[in-house]
Every structure is written in structure tokens, then in C-alpha cells.
Design a protein around this motif. Structure first.
Motif, PDB file in Angstrom:
ATOM      1  N   ASP A  23      -6.731  -5.866  -0.167  1.00 45.92           N
ATOM      2  CA  ASP A  23      -6.793  -5.570  -1.604  1.00 45.92           C
ATOM      3  C   ASP A  23      -8.198  -5.252  -2.110  1.00 45.92           C
ATOM      4  O   ASP A  23      -8.555  -5.621  -3.233  1.00 45.92           O
ATOM      5  CB  ASP A  23      -6.203  -6.745  -2.419  1.00 45.92           C
ATOM      6  N   CYS A  24      -8.966  -4.555  -1.304  1.00 45.13           N
ATOM      7  CA  CYS A  24     -10.330  -4.198  -1.741  1.00 45.13           C
ATOM      8  C   CYS A  24     -10.320  -3.038  -2.732  1.00 45.13           C
ATOM      9  O   CYS A  24     -11.299  -2.801  -3.428  1.00 45.13           O
ATOM     10  CB  CYS A  24     -11.197  -3.846  -0.539  1.00 45.13           C
ATOM     11  N   MET A  25      -9.234  -2.287  -2.773  1.00 45.78           N
ATOM     12  CA  MET A  25      -9.017  -1.168  -3.693  1.00 45.78           C
ATOM     13  C   MET A  25      -9.881   0.071  -3.413  1.00 45.78           C
ATOM     14  O   MET A  25      -9.891   1.016  -4.205  1.00 45.78           O
ATOM     15  CB  MET A  25      -9.193  -1.601  -5.163  1.00 45.78           C
ATOM     16  N   LEU A  26     -10.567   0.080  -2.298  1.00 42.93           N
ATOM     17  CA  LEU A  26     -11.425   1.209  -1.960  1.00 42.93           C
ATOM     18  C   LEU A  26     -10.620   2.506  -1.846  1.00 42.93           C
ATOM     19  O   LEU A  26     -11.022   3.553  -2.362  1.00 42.93           O
ATOM     20  CB  LEU A  26     -12.133   0.906  -0.641  1.00 42.93           C
ATOM     21  N   CYS A  27      -9.490   2.441  -1.161  1.00 40.86           N
ATOM     22  CA  CYS A  27      -8.687   3.654  -0.961  1.00 40.86           C
ATOM     23  C   CYS A  27      -8.220   4.229  -2.286  1.00 40.86           C
ATOM     24  O   CYS A  27      -8.215   5.444  -2.484  1.00 40.86           O
ATOM     25  CB  CYS A  27      -7.502   3.366  -0.045  1.00 40.86           C
ATOM     26  N   VAL A  33      -7.023  12.703  -5.319  1.00 37.58           N
ATOM     27  CA  VAL A  33      -5.832  13.131  -6.053  1.00 37.58           C
ATOM     28  C   VAL A  33      -4.968  11.954  -6.523  1.00 37.58           C
ATOM     29  O   VAL A  33      -3.838  12.141  -6.955  1.00 37.58           O
ATOM     30  CB  VAL A  33      -4.988  14.120  -5.208  1.00 37.58           C
ATOM     31  N   ASP A  34      -5.528  10.728  -6.437  1.00 37.66           N
ATOM     32  CA  ASP A  34      -4.815   9.527  -6.902  1.00 37.66           C
ATOM     33  C   ASP A  34      -3.417   9.407  -6.292  1.00 37.66           C
ATOM     34  O   ASP A  34      -2.433   9.169  -6.998  1.00 37.66           O
ATOM     35  CB  ASP A  34      -4.714   9.510  -8.438  1.00 37.66           C
ATOM     36  N   ALA A  35      -3.376   9.548  -4.968  1.00 41.50           N
ATOM     37  CA  ALA A  35      -2.085   9.464  -4.282  1.00 41.50           C
ATOM     38  C   ALA A  35      -1.719   8.042  -3.869  1.00 41.50           C
ATOM     39  O   ALA A  35      -0.612   7.810  -3.396  1.00 41.50           O
ATOM     40  CB  ALA A  35      -2.107  10.364  -3.042  1.00 41.50           C
ATOM     41  N   ILE A  36      -2.658   7.076  -4.015  1.00 38.21           N
ATOM     42  CA  ILE A  36      -2.457   5.731  -3.468  1.00 38.21           C
ATOM     43  C   ILE A  36      -2.366   4.697  -4.587  1.00 38.21           C
ATOM     44  O   ILE A  36      -3.158   4.712  -5.530  1.00 38.21           O
ATOM     45  CB  ILE A  36      -3.612   5.343  -2.518  1.00 38.21           C
ATOM     46  N   ASP A  37      -1.410   3.772  -4.431  1.00 41.21           N
ATOM     47  CA  ASP A  37      -1.290   2.615  -5.312  1.00 41.21           C
ATOM     48  C   ASP A  37      -1.293   1.361  -4.452  1.00 41.21           C
ATOM     49  O   ASP A  37      -0.537   1.261  -3.492  1.00 41.21           O
ATOM     50  CB  ASP A  37       0.014   2.690  -6.116  1.00 41.21           C
ATOM     51  N   VAL A  38      -2.185   0.420  -4.784  1.00 37.38           N
ATOM     52  CA  VAL A  38      -2.202  -0.888  -4.107  1.00 37.38           C
ATOM     53  C   VAL A  38      -1.929  -1.931  -5.164  1.00 37.38           C
ATOM     54  O   VAL A  38      -2.552  -1.930  -6.222  1.00 37.38           O
ATOM     55  CB  VAL A  38      -3.559  -1.142  -3.412  1.00 37.38           C
ATOM     56  N   ASP A  39      -0.978  -2.806  -4.879  1.00 37.90           N
ATOM     57  CA  ASP A  39      -0.523  -3.777  -5.862  1.00 37.90           C
ATOM     58  C   ASP A  39      -0.803  -5.187  -5.369  1.00 37.90           C
ATOM     59  O   ASP A  39       0.015  -5.782  -4.686  1.00 37.90           O
ATOM     60  CB  ASP A  39       0.984  -3.575  -6.088  1.00 37.90           C
ATOM     61  N   PRO A  40      -1.982  -5.732  -5.696  1.00 35.51           N
ATOM     62  CA  PRO A  40      -2.319  -7.080  -5.245  1.00 35.51           C
ATOM     63  C   PRO A  40      -1.351  -8.102  -5.830  1.00 35.51           C
ATOM     64  O   PRO A  40      -0.911  -7.954  -6.948  1.00 35.51           O
ATOM     65  CB  PRO A  40      -3.735  -7.331  -5.775  1.00 35.51           C
ATOM     66  N   GLY A  41      -1.089  -9.126  -5.061  1.00 35.59           N
ATOM     67  CA  GLY A  41      -0.181 -10.165  -5.545  1.00 35.59           C
ATOM     68  C   GLY A  41       1.224  -9.702  -5.390  1.00 35.59           C
ATOM     69  O   GLY A  41       2.093 -10.371  -5.094  1.00 35.59           O
ATOM     70  N   VAL A  87       0.883  -1.170   0.000  1.00 38.85           N
ATOM     71  CA  VAL A  87       0.000   0.000   0.000  1.00 38.85           C
ATOM     72  C   VAL A  87       0.919   1.217   0.000  1.00 38.85           C
ATOM     73  O   VAL A  87       1.580   1.505   0.994  1.00 38.85           O
ATOM     74  CB  VAL A  87      -0.924   0.038   1.230  1.00 38.85           C
ATOM     75  N   ALA A  88       0.969   1.919  -1.133  1.00 38.54           N
ATOM     76  CA  ALA A  88       1.905   3.020  -1.301  1.00 38.54           C
ATOM     77  C   ALA A  88       1.155   4.344  -1.372  1.00 38.54           C
ATOM     78  O   ALA A  88       0.191   4.479  -2.130  1.00 38.54           O
ATOM     79  CB  ALA A  88       2.718   2.817  -2.581  1.00 38.54           C
ATOM     80  N   VAL A  89       1.594   5.321  -0.573  1.00 37.84           N
ATOM     81  CA  VAL A  89       0.982   6.649  -0.574  1.00 37.84           C
ATOM     82  C   VAL A  89       2.055   7.669  -0.963  1.00 37.84           C
ATOM     83  O   VAL A  89       3.088   7.768  -0.290  1.00 37.84           O
ATOM     84  CB  VAL A  89       0.406   7.011   0.814  1.00 37.84           C
ATOM     85  N   ASP A  90       1.799   8.397  -2.055  1.00 36.21           N
ATOM     86  CA  ASP A  90       2.723   9.450  -2.447  1.00 36.21           C
ATOM     87  C   ASP A  90       2.458  10.675  -1.580  1.00 36.21           C
ATOM     88  O   ASP A  90       1.484  11.401  -1.781  1.00 36.21           O
ATOM     89  CB  ASP A  90       2.553   9.779  -3.934  1.00 36.21           C
ATOM     90  N   PHE A  91       3.324  10.876  -0.597  1.00 37.37           N
ATOM     91  CA  PHE A  91       3.139  11.982   0.352  1.00 37.37           C
ATOM     92  C   PHE A  91       3.214  13.345  -0.342  1.00 37.37           C
ATOM     93  O   PHE A  91       2.699  14.326   0.187  1.00 37.37           O
ATOM     94  CB  PHE A  91       4.195  11.909   1.460  1.00 37.37           C
ATOM     95  N   ASP A  92       3.872  13.413  -1.488  1.00 37.13           N
ATOM     96  CA  ASP A  92       3.981  14.699  -2.175  1.00 37.13           C
ATOM     97  C   ASP A  92       2.716  15.046  -2.955  1.00 37.13           C
ATOM     98  O   ASP A  92       2.556  16.182  -3.395  1.00 37.13           O
ATOM     99  CB  ASP A  92       5.218  14.697  -3.076  1.00 37.13           C
ATOM    100  N   ILE A  93       1.794  14.073  -3.079  1.00 39.61           N
ATOM    101  CA  ILE A  93       0.510  14.291  -3.759  1.00 39.61           C
ATOM    102  C   ILE A  93      -0.636  14.381  -2.756  1.00 39.61           C
ATOM    103  O   ILE A  93      -1.597  15.126  -2.957  1.00 39.61           O
ATOM    104  CB  ILE A  93       0.256  13.157  -4.776  1.00 39.61           C
TER     105      ILE A  93
END
Ligand code: SF4
Ligand code: F3S
Ligand code: ZN
Length: 103
Positions: free
Chosen positions: A85-89, A95-103, A38-44
């Protein structure tokens, strides 16, 4: 938006609690991406808070980022290992700051 290929395009700059921070980091203006699964771009992140409210397993917690140009708090993926991995976040962040990479 967060770069979904951040693991290829960035290097690990430091650890924060139990997760990685992908650089570049130059505090307080540039904070990088926190977390990997679960990755959050703090700059975004603008501290909207929808991710904290909606995550069913409470992955995120606020962390203070004084003097960052976008917001003075950020959603930190403090419990990324609990992610289901529900992808809700990913869907709710305005602002599309979050990337979740299932698997
Ligand atoms: Fe939480 Fe779902 Fe986002 Fe994982 S994908 S951090 S479970 S909201
Ligand atoms: Fe930030 Fe988006 Fe969450 S702006 S607080 S990562 S909903
Ligand atoms: Zn962090």
C-alpha cells in the motif's frame, strides 16, 4: 481514469491466474479490470511501464493483450497479495489506470 467504485459498478467476469477480472469483457477490444486490492483497468493501460519499474515488491508482470486498441501488453497485478500500500503505482501511472484500496 479507473472507476474507484468498480466493485459496486461491475461484476466479476472471470478469473485470470489467481485474481479476479471485473467485466464487461469482450476480447480483444474490451478487457475489463484485473485484480481487486491492486486493480488495473486494462482498457485504460497504455503499457507505460512505470508501475512495473517502481513497485518495491514486484506486484506487476506484463501480460500479452494482442489487438487491444490501447496497447498489446498490460501490467497485470499478478502478486497483488504482496502489495504494501505504498501507492507509488497509483501516483506514477500517466493514465490513472490503477486503483489500490488499502484496508
Ligand atoms: Fe506496488 Fe505500492 Fe502499487 Fe502496492 S501500492 S502495487 S506495493 S507500487
Ligand atoms: Fe499501464 Fe499505467 Fe502501468 S499505463 S503499465 S498501468 S504505469
Ligand atoms: Zn490478470
Amino acid at each position: 481514469a479507473i472507476d474507484p467504485k468498480f466493485e459496486e459498478n461491475r461484476d466479476v467476469a472471470e478469473q485470470h491466474e489467481d485474481h479476479r477480472v471485473w467485466g464487461p469483457v469482450d476480447e480483444p477490444e474490451q478487457l475489463g479490470i484485473h485484480g481487486t486490492h491492486v486493480a488495473v483497468d486494462f482498457d485504460i493501460c497504455i503499457a507505460d511501464g512505470a508501475c512495473l519499474e517502481d513497485c518495491p515488491v514486484d506486484v506487476f508482470e506484463w501480460t500479452d493483450t494482442p489487438d487491444h486498441p490501447e496497447s498489446e501488453i498490460k501490467a497485470d497485478p499478478a502478486r497483488e497479495e504482496q502489495c504494501i500500500d505504498c501507492m507509488l503505482c497509483v501516483d506514477v501511472c500517466p493514465v490513472d489506470a490503477i486503483d489500490v484500496d488499502p484496508g
